[in-house]
Design a protein around this motif. Sequence first.
Motif, short mmCIF file in Angstrom:
data_model
loop_
_atom_site.label_atom_id
_atom_site.label_comp_id
_atom_site.label_asym_id
_atom_site.label_seq_id
_atom_site.Cartn_x
_atom_site.Cartn_y
_atom_site.Cartn_z
N GLU A 1 7.62 -0.90 -1.57
CA GLU A 1 8.65 -1.90 -1.26
C GLU A 1 10.03 -1.26 -1.20
OE1 GLU A 1 8.73 -5.16 -4.09
OE2 GLU A 1 6.56 -4.92 -4.34
N THR A 2 10.86 -1.80 -0.32
CA THR A 2 12.27 -1.39 -0.31
C THR A 2 13.02 -2.33 -1.25
OG1 THR A 2 12.07 -0.71 1.98
CG2 THR A 2 14.31 -1.04 1.14
N ILE A 3 13.71 -1.76 -2.22
CA ILE A 3 14.50 -2.57 -3.14
C ILE A 3 15.95 -2.45 -2.68
CG2 ILE A 3 15.09 -3.04 -5.55
CD1 ILE A 3 12.07 -3.16 -5.05
N ARG A 4 16.47 -3.56 -2.19
CA ARG A 4 17.79 -3.53 -1.54
C ARG A 4 18.87 -2.95 -2.45
NH1 ARG A 4 21.79 -7.25 0.22
NH2 ARG A 4 21.14 -8.70 -1.39
N SER A 5 19.65 -2.08 -1.89
CA SER A 5 20.77 -1.36 -2.52
C SER A 5 20.34 -0.48 -3.71
CB SER A 5 21.92 -2.29 -2.91
OG SER A 5 21.59 -3.00 -4.08
N ILE A 6 19.03 -0.30 -3.92
CA ILE A 6 18.58 0.62 -4.98
C ILE A 6 17.73 1.73 -4.37
CG2 ILE A 6 17.24 0.89 -7.10
CD1 ILE A 6 17.96 -2.00 -7.79
N GLY A 7 16.52 1.37 -3.95
CA GLY A 7 15.61 2.41 -3.46
C GLY A 7 14.25 1.83 -3.18
N TYR A 8 13.25 2.31 -3.88
CA TYR A 8 11.87 1.95 -3.56
C TYR A 8 11.03 1.71 -4.79
CZ TYR A 8 13.28 3.71 0.98
OH TYR A 8 13.94 3.92 2.15
N LYS A 9 9.97 0.95 -4.58
CA LYS A 9 9.03 0.67 -5.67
C LYS A 9 7.62 0.68 -5.11
CE LYS A 9 8.53 -3.60 -7.76
NZ LYS A 9 9.01 -4.67 -8.65
N LEU A 10 6.72 1.40 -5.78
CA LEU A 10 5.33 1.42 -5.34
C LEU A 10 4.54 0.42 -6.17
CD1 LEU A 10 3.21 4.42 -4.32
CD2 LEU A 10 2.29 2.89 -6.05
N THR A 11 3.77 -0.43 -5.48
CA THR A 11 2.92 -1.38 -6.20
C THR A 11 1.51 -1.29 -5.64
OG1 THR A 11 3.58 -3.11 -4.65
CG2 THR A 11 4.76 -3.03 -6.74
N ASP A 12 0.54 -1.84 -6.33
CA ASP A 12 -0.86 -1.79 -5.89
C ASP A 12 -1.03 -2.56 -4.60
OD1 ASP A 12 -0.67 -0.99 -8.51
OD2 ASP A 12 -2.67 -1.75 -9.02
N LYS B 1 3.53 5.26 6.83
CA LYS B 1 2.70 5.32 8.04
C LYS B 1 1.33 5.92 7.73
CE LYS B 1 6.25 5.91 11.52
NZ LYS B 1 7.03 7.01 12.10
N LYS B 2 1.35 6.99 6.94
CA LYS B 2 0.09 7.69 6.67
C LYS B 2 -0.83 6.91 5.73
CE LYS B 2 1.93 12.23 7.67
NZ LYS B 2 2.16 13.61 7.21
N LEU B 3 -0.25 6.08 4.88
CA LEU B 3 -1.08 5.36 3.90
C LEU B 3 -1.49 3.98 4.36
CD1 LEU B 3 0.66 6.37 0.56
CD2 LEU B 3 -1.14 7.55 1.81
N GLY B 4 -0.90 3.50 5.44
CA GLY B 4 -1.23 2.17 5.94
C GLY B 4 -1.00 1.13 4.86
N ASP B 5 -1.96 0.21 4.69
CA ASP B 5 -1.74 -0.82 3.67
C ASP B 5 -2.54 -0.55 2.39
OD1 ASP B 5 -4.21 -1.34 4.68
OD2 ASP B 5 -3.70 -3.31 5.53
N SER B 6 -2.89 0.72 2.15
CA SER B 6 -3.65 1.04 0.93
C SER B 6 -2.79 0.86 -0.32
CB SER B 6 -4.18 2.47 0.99
OG SER B 6 -3.13 3.41 1.14
N VAL B 7 -1.51 1.18 -0.23
CA VAL B 7 -0.57 0.86 -1.31
C VAL B 7 0.68 0.27 -0.67
CG1 VAL B 7 -1.28 2.65 -2.96
CG2 VAL B 7 0.50 3.16 -1.29
N ARG B 8 1.47 -0.41 -1.48
CA ARG B 8 2.70 -1.00 -0.96
C ARG B 8 3.90 -0.23 -1.50
NH1 ARG B 8 4.53 -6.15 0.32
NH2 ARG B 8 5.61 -6.50 -1.64
#
Length: 224
Positions: free
Chosen positions: A213-224, A204-211
């Motif tokens: 992603e939710t990785i199903r059944s694992i966790g998360y991944k940050l991408t540019d 919410k705080k970062l908006g669309d400056s970074v992505r």
Amino acid sequence: MPEQSVLLIEDEESIASFVTMYLEKEGFAVVSAVAGAAGLALAREKQPRVILLDLMLPDIDGFEICRQLRQESEVPIIMLTARDASTDKVLGLELGADDYITKPFDPRELVARVKSLLRRSEVMASGADAPLSVGPLTLDPGRREVTINGEEAKLTAREFELLHFMIVNRGLALSRQQLLERVWGYEFFGDTRTVDVHINQVRKKLGDSVRIETIRSIGYKLTD
Ligand code: CA
């Protein structure tokens, strides 16, 4: 920026050639060896930024190479393990390898791990306080400040730590458990939903400056 060199020590020609192809496509300079002794010699001569090390080699095994390399340098090492043998991984990590990947692997995953290790070693070399940038976002660990196009985003201490860890490891899928351990501490016995709540706040705080992603059944991944 000068080309980042990667040393690949791998005796299986098919793996060596497709790994080389992918890394070169990503702008890395690849030198390779098909046996352990030659690999050690190249490591000393070329001083690569990252070493990809197969465990089963015709002359010296990967564990011994890892042990010898660690006596001489802090170069990041990723082991290429032939099977999902957890004892191999544990032994390799104890001998000083930084990461491992199990064959058969997705070359994109390998490239992401190489980049992540390079970033970690850059962070170490430039000091833990050097600012990190991803797209329009900059995180400054020294000032504990996050800015998006120069505008400050107000994050709590935990949100800041979470984002910091995700930026250093961007491009990699991070499990909720891993995030809990690294951001909240190994002694934290909370629910992994804690991670989800914080991720949503950060999003919410970062908006669309970074992505993130939710990785199903694992966790998360940050991408540019
Ligand atoms: Ca092999």
